[in-house]
Enzyme design. Structure first.
Site, mmCIF file in Angstrom:
data_model
loop_
_atom_site.group_PDB
_atom_site.id
_atom_site.type_symbol
_atom_site.label_atom_id
_atom_site.label_comp_id
_atom_site.label_asym_id
_atom_site.label_seq_id
_atom_site.Cartn_x
_atom_site.Cartn_y
_atom_site.Cartn_z
ATOM 1 N N GLY A 119 0.812 -1.212 0.000
ATOM 2 C CA GLY A 119 0.000 0.000 0.000
ATOM 3 C C GLY A 119 0.840 1.253 0.000
ATOM 4 C CG ASN A 120 -0.419 4.652 -1.609
ATOM 5 O OD1 ASN A 120 -1.132 5.500 -1.077
ATOM 6 N ND2 ASN A 120 -0.827 3.948 -2.661
ATOM 7 N NE ARG A 121 3.327 7.854 5.607
ATOM 8 C CZ ARG A 121 3.740 9.102 5.418
ATOM 9 N NH1 ARG A 121 4.565 9.391 4.450
ATOM 10 N NH2 ARG A 121 3.337 10.065 6.207
ATOM 11 C CB SER A 122 -2.830 8.084 -0.531
ATOM 12 O OG SER A 122 -4.022 8.789 -0.787
#
Ligand code: C5P
Length: 220
Positions: free
Chosen positions: A29-32
């Site tokens: 995933g990513n931190r958005s």
């Protein structure tokens, strides 16, 4: 009540971070947080637009008064956007889309007993959703992309943005700087907006809702 300058317009927005499954219990995933995309959906709604939000993982509450489709991975996001795109007057790709996904998704949990001390993952490229939407645009449709970059130098940031809008083929690109403590998951944002020629048409700094309204001013 804000000006109803988007009344009757159909605005399609993607927001949040995609999750690329590795096995039934894990993902890349990513931190958005989805905050800027959700703020855009709320601001467009308040200006009279009929809004469809395609939401990947959000760390904020879902907005009310919009049509909402939930997705997980980039491939699911791509499908949902393609299905909704034909109806839209405006498309805003605010989602943070994984550029790569695991080549294969395991049926069962990956177990360390079966793997050993190092684990290599093979990743394959995801489709560029924004570029695809721009390629299949309907007449008059306005397509807006985002560029979240860690580049600190303002001139180089601008150059990256100009290069990106050319590659993506969209009408506008919202460029913002992100990092460990900036852009993603924060309450404020600082952006500049380029048109398809790479000319700066908007600069804004402030809460994500005020930045959303500055972006919509250009689109309206
Ligand atoms: O290439 P980059 O990821 O920096 O581009 C960012 C823009 O492209 C964002 O608008 C994002 O939503 C979109 N994007 C996409 N499909 C991808 C990667 C990014 O639509 N696979």
């Amino acid at each position: 009540k804000p000006a109803q300058d988007l009344a009757g317009r159909r605005v399609l927005i993607s927001a949040g971070g995609t999750r690329e499954p590795l096995d039934p219990v894990r993902f890349l995933g990513n931190r958005s947080s989805g905050k800027q995309g959700v703020a855009l959906a709320e601001a467009a709604r308040d200006r009279g637009a009929s809004v469809t939000l395609v939401a990947a993982n959000l760390e904020v509450a879902e907005p009310t008064g919009v049509s909402l489709t939930r997705v997980g991975s980039a491939l699911e996001l791509n499908q949902a956007m393609r299905e909704a795109a034909g109806e839209a007057d405006v498309i805003i790709m605010a989602a943070a889309v994984a550029d790569y996904r695991p080549h294969s998704v395991r049926e069962g949990k990956i177990k360390k007993q079966d793997v050993g001390d190092t684990l290599s993952l093979e990743l394959v490229k995801n489709p560029d959703i924004l570029a695809g939407l721009a390629q299949h645009r309907t007449p008059g449709q306005v397509i807006v992309g985002f560029a979240a970059e860690t580049e600190a130098d303002a001139d180089r940031l601008l150059a990256l943005g100009r290069d990106k809008i050319e590659r993506k083929g969209c009408d506008f690109l919202v460029v913002n700087r992100v990092g460990w403590t900036q852009g993603f998951a924060t309450d404020g944002n600082t952006i500049l907006m380029l048109d398809h020629l790479g000319v700066i048409v908007q600069e804004a700094s402030g809460s994500k809702i005020s930045v959303a309204n500055c972006i919509l001013d250009v689109i309206a």
